[in-house]
Scaffold this motif. Structure first.
Motif, short mmCIF file in Angstrom:
data_model
loop_
_atom_site.label_atom_id
_atom_site.label_comp_id
_atom_site.label_asym_id
_atom_site.label_seq_id
_atom_site.Cartn_x
_atom_site.Cartn_y
_atom_site.Cartn_z
N GLY A 82 8.14 -7.66 -12.28
CA GLY A 82 6.80 -5.98 -13.08
C GLY A 82 7.41 -5.65 -13.63
O GLY A 82 7.28 -4.98 -14.89
N THR A 83 9.13 -5.19 -12.88
CA THR A 83 9.90 -4.39 -13.88
C THR A 83 10.48 -4.83 -14.94
O THR A 83 10.02 -3.77 -15.56
N PHE A 108 11.43 2.16 -7.11
CA PHE A 108 11.72 2.07 -5.93
C PHE A 108 11.44 2.42 -4.46
O PHE A 108 11.56 2.08 -3.59
N THR A 109 10.60 3.69 -5.14
CA THR A 109 9.01 4.85 -3.96
C THR A 109 8.74 4.01 -3.79
O THR A 109 8.52 3.23 -2.50
N SER A 110 8.03 3.35 -4.57
CA SER A 110 6.75 2.38 -4.43
C SER A 110 7.13 1.20 -4.29
O SER A 110 6.57 0.49 -3.04
N THR A 143 6.75 4.54 5.97
CA THR A 143 6.82 5.90 4.96
C THR A 143 7.55 6.75 5.54
O THR A 143 8.00 7.73 5.05
N LEU A 144 7.77 6.90 7.15
CA LEU A 144 8.61 8.27 7.60
C LEU A 144 10.25 7.19 7.37
O LEU A 144 10.75 8.58 6.44
N MET A 145 10.63 6.79 6.97
CA MET A 145 11.65 6.25 6.15
C MET A 145 12.04 6.82 4.84
O MET A 145 13.04 7.61 4.11
N VAL A 146 11.23 5.50 4.29
CA VAL A 146 11.12 6.85 2.64
C VAL A 146 11.47 8.41 2.37
O VAL A 146 11.61 8.37 1.94
N ASP A 147 10.30 8.99 3.39
CA ASP A 147 9.89 10.23 3.09
C ASP A 147 11.86 10.78 3.85
O ASP A 147 12.34 11.71 3.12
#
Lengths: 351, 323
Positions: A140-141, A274-276, A331-335
């Motif tokens: 997709g990217t 990458f965030t997504s 989400t914790l790890m991303v943040d």
């Protein structure tokens, strides 16, 4: 969610402040997980007619003990499940159990723990969803980047419409069509299951190939349905990047197109992707519950489907808790990691 | 000599411009503007066509045929049963006529309730600010990190016995108000500082008056765009829950039709007409809603529209994720 981590207030960012925000973020993680556990505990108790009790009662009746001592049976079960204690004690005990990932016994396969059943299904789902998410992300990217790239062939844009349409529909619908066309009519791929019936899961090449063979259709429906999301996101970023001065400058320097595309364009546009990706990886446990149901793939989704049909509440609540836990962790790890990757967030905050 | 003349010409032109905008011309302008976004036109037309199935259909088809055992089971499409019949002897054409409006009803009720909560909370948070804002925003942000559909599974599984179309809608709405809240709040934040709001405040108007007569009318485009988005999300959630068997058990909604088809192995038994009808209708519905919301969005925020994907993407997972 980023709002909470990168606080809005401007001000000096010193070490203590960052520490405070990290702690607040971890606190939020526990808050979410505790909320999910509490919901799982109180919902069946405030729902009309306490379904768990009803289910237990029905089970004792079905068990053939209708003639004698139904009350004692229910009482025995209640003691076993701790239903005879005051609510607050039940709640505390429940929180203690959940902290150890103990969701109680499965009601249909009684001596088996709910967690054990979930743990058998989990690797299947995680395997399928990890591979398909990464594949869809890569394809997709790349496709999105090419869509925005001025020098791509014109025909490419024709594909954009159908992809958009595919990303707007739920992907189990696509799964139904795929299974019918390639499974029932053409008979190219197996209709259902995670491996050929009659074989036992083991770690040899034949079995692994069989698993891959069975995963192609469910995988394809997930990849096709999510491709558009990645492509759209990448195209949006790539269009902005294309307008930057350094792109013009790179071209004026006479750099080869390929270098401009990858090292100057994609490289600068890809960070939000990458965030997504990290956030989507959090969804690998719950990613495609219904696709699994349609293909009777032996993962969490199929397990949830049968658990719902048999009112196996402890398995349902166990699955829900595991899903919430894994997404909260992701989400914790991303943040926590994202500010290390992107200094702008660390310095500037979100406003 | 020339300067005042020029000024006069300019002011006359300006006056002409102001005078030129009569209500009718304004409506015409809106229509012309809408026609410039063909996506919106296509989406609305498709939506109307789908609604029409529910309105006009009962005139031609006996809706009683959507009940089980009203027809011979498992018949492929034929002259008598244009869409075939299912395993329990429902006439699938009648199911389509009855089920589509039911699904739309779940979506519209849930979308409206979610939007109502979202608008209220968004205005409260954005207009009052301070602690109220912090609490509402914090709650919405926390709930956004939770996989809503999976939590809905818990709720729906616990009340499976008593679930109806309306309860279904409320269950879905209970976790669908966060995006509208955020959208409306951020709009209120920008509107709050506009001169006309300040003037209204200083002229001694009560807060409720400012909110209802100054703020709300200017929020309408965003509310409309949010309504379509939250309806689409609600339909996605409800169809997903129903396909898992967690819908109103005795109502032939589109999602429940898919559930029964999966439950009775329609796929493997080759009863393609059973699952094809609900899928075609649902896909058409999603495409219609997608086009409408994209079109409305382009009208509501013409300037930020291009950058929209960039901003939304970091926090919103792919459409249809978790199911």
């Amino acid at each position: 969610m980023a709002d909470i981590y990168g606080s809005d207030e401007p001000g000096p960012r010193n070490g203590g402040d960052a520490m405070r925000r990290v702690l607040a973020r971890i606190g939020l993680f526990f808050l979410v997980v505790w909320g999910a556990a509490t919901l799982n505990f109180f919902l069946p108790r405030i729902a009309p007619g306490d379904p768990v009790r009803q289910r237990l009662f029905r089970m004792t009746v079905q068990g053939g003990y209708t003639q004698q001592g139904v009350e004692e049976m229910v009482a025995a079960y209640q003691e076993q499940f701790g239903l005879d204690q005051p609510l607050w004690l039940q709640y505390l005990r429940y929180l203690g159990d959940v902290a150890q990932l103990d969701f109680g016994y499965s009601l249909t396969l009684f001596p088996t723990k709910a967690l054990d059943i979930i743990m058998v299904a989990l690797p299947w789902t995680i395997g399928l969803l990890t591979v398909t998410t990464l594949l869809s992300f890569l394809l997709g990217t790349l496709f999105g980047a090419l869509l925005a790239w001025r020098k791509s062939p014109r025909g490419l844009n024709i594909l954009a419409g159908p992809l958009l349409a595919l990303s707007a529909i739920p992907y189990y619908m696509l799964g139904l069509v795929l299974v019918y066309v390639f499974g029932v009519i053409l008979k190219w791929f197996p209709l259902s299951g995670g491996y050929a019936s009659g074989t036992l899961p083991s770690l040899n090449l034949d079995f692994l190939l069989d698993v891959v063979w069975h995963s192609i259709l469910p995988g394809a429906s997930i990849v096709l349905a999510t491709l558009g999301f990645w492509a759209l996101g990448m195209r949006g970023m790539m269009v902005t990047t294309e307008g930057e001065d350094y792109m013009v400058f790179a071209e004026m320097r006479g750099l080869p197109d390929r270098t401009i595309f990858t090292s100057y364009g994609v490289r600068n546009a890809i960070l939000p992707q990458f965030t997504s990706l990290a956030l989507s990886l959090g969804h690998i446990v719950s990613g495609a519950l219904l696709v699994e149901v349609i293909f009777t793939y032996p993962g969490v989704g199929s397990l949830l489907f049968t658990a719902i049909q048999e009112s196996d509440y402890f398995v349902i609540y166990g699955i829900v808790f595991m899903v919430v836990l894994s997404i909260a962790l992701a989400t914790l790890m991303v943040d926590l990691v994202y500010p290390l990757l992107d200094p702008r967030i660390r310095v500037g905050g979100q406003s | 000599m020339t300067e005042p003349q020029e000024a006069e010409v300019v002011s006359r032109e300006r006056a002409a411009l102001v005078r030129a905008v009569t209500p009718w011309q304004r409506i015409k302008g809106v229509i012309v503007y809408c026609l410039r976004t063909p996506m919106l036109v296509a989406g609305v037309l498709l939506l109307l066509a789908l609604f029409a199935i529910g309105w006009v259909g009962p005139l031609f088809v006996d809706t009683g045929l959507a009940d089980p055992t009203s027809a011979p089971p498992d018949l492929p499409p034929s002259r008598d049963y244009p869409l075939g019949t299912d395993d329990q002897g429902r006439n699938l054409l009648a199911v389509a006529v009855v089920g589509l409006p039911l699904t739309l009803r779940v979506g519209l009720i849930a979308g409206a309730v979610a939007l109502g909560i979202g608008t209220l909370l968004g205005i409260l948070a954005g207009y009052l600010g301070g602690v109220v804002d912090a609490i509402i925003r914090g709650l919405a942000d926390i709930l956004l990190t939770v996989p809503t559909l999976v939590v809905l599974v818990t709720i729906a599984a616990s009340i499976k016995q008593v679930i109806s179309v309306e309860i279904m809608a409320l269950v879905v709405a209970s976790l669908a108000w966060m995006w509208p809240t955020r959208t409306i709040r951020s709009q209120v934040l920008t509107l709050r500082e506009r001169a006309y709001i300040q003037v209204a405040k200083m002229s001694g108007r009560r807060t409720s008056g400012v909110v209802f007569f100054e703020l709300l009318p200017n929020l309408l485009p965003y509310i409309a765009a949010s309504f379509v988005t939250s309806t689409a999300a609600a339909i996605l959630a409800s169809v997903g829950l129903e396909a898992l068997g967690l819908g109103p058990q005795n109502e032939p909604t589109l999602g429940m039709t898919i559930y029964w088809a999966i439950r009775f192995d329609a796929l493997i038994r080759g009863l393609w007409w059973w699952w094809l009808m609900p899928i075609v209708l649902i896909v058409a519905l999603f495409i219609a809603l997608f086009l409408t919301s994209a079109g409305l969005d382009a009208i509501a925020n013409p300037r930020v529209y291009r950058g929209r994907n960039k901003r939304r993407r970091t926090s919103q997972p792919p459409a249809g994720a978790t199911l």
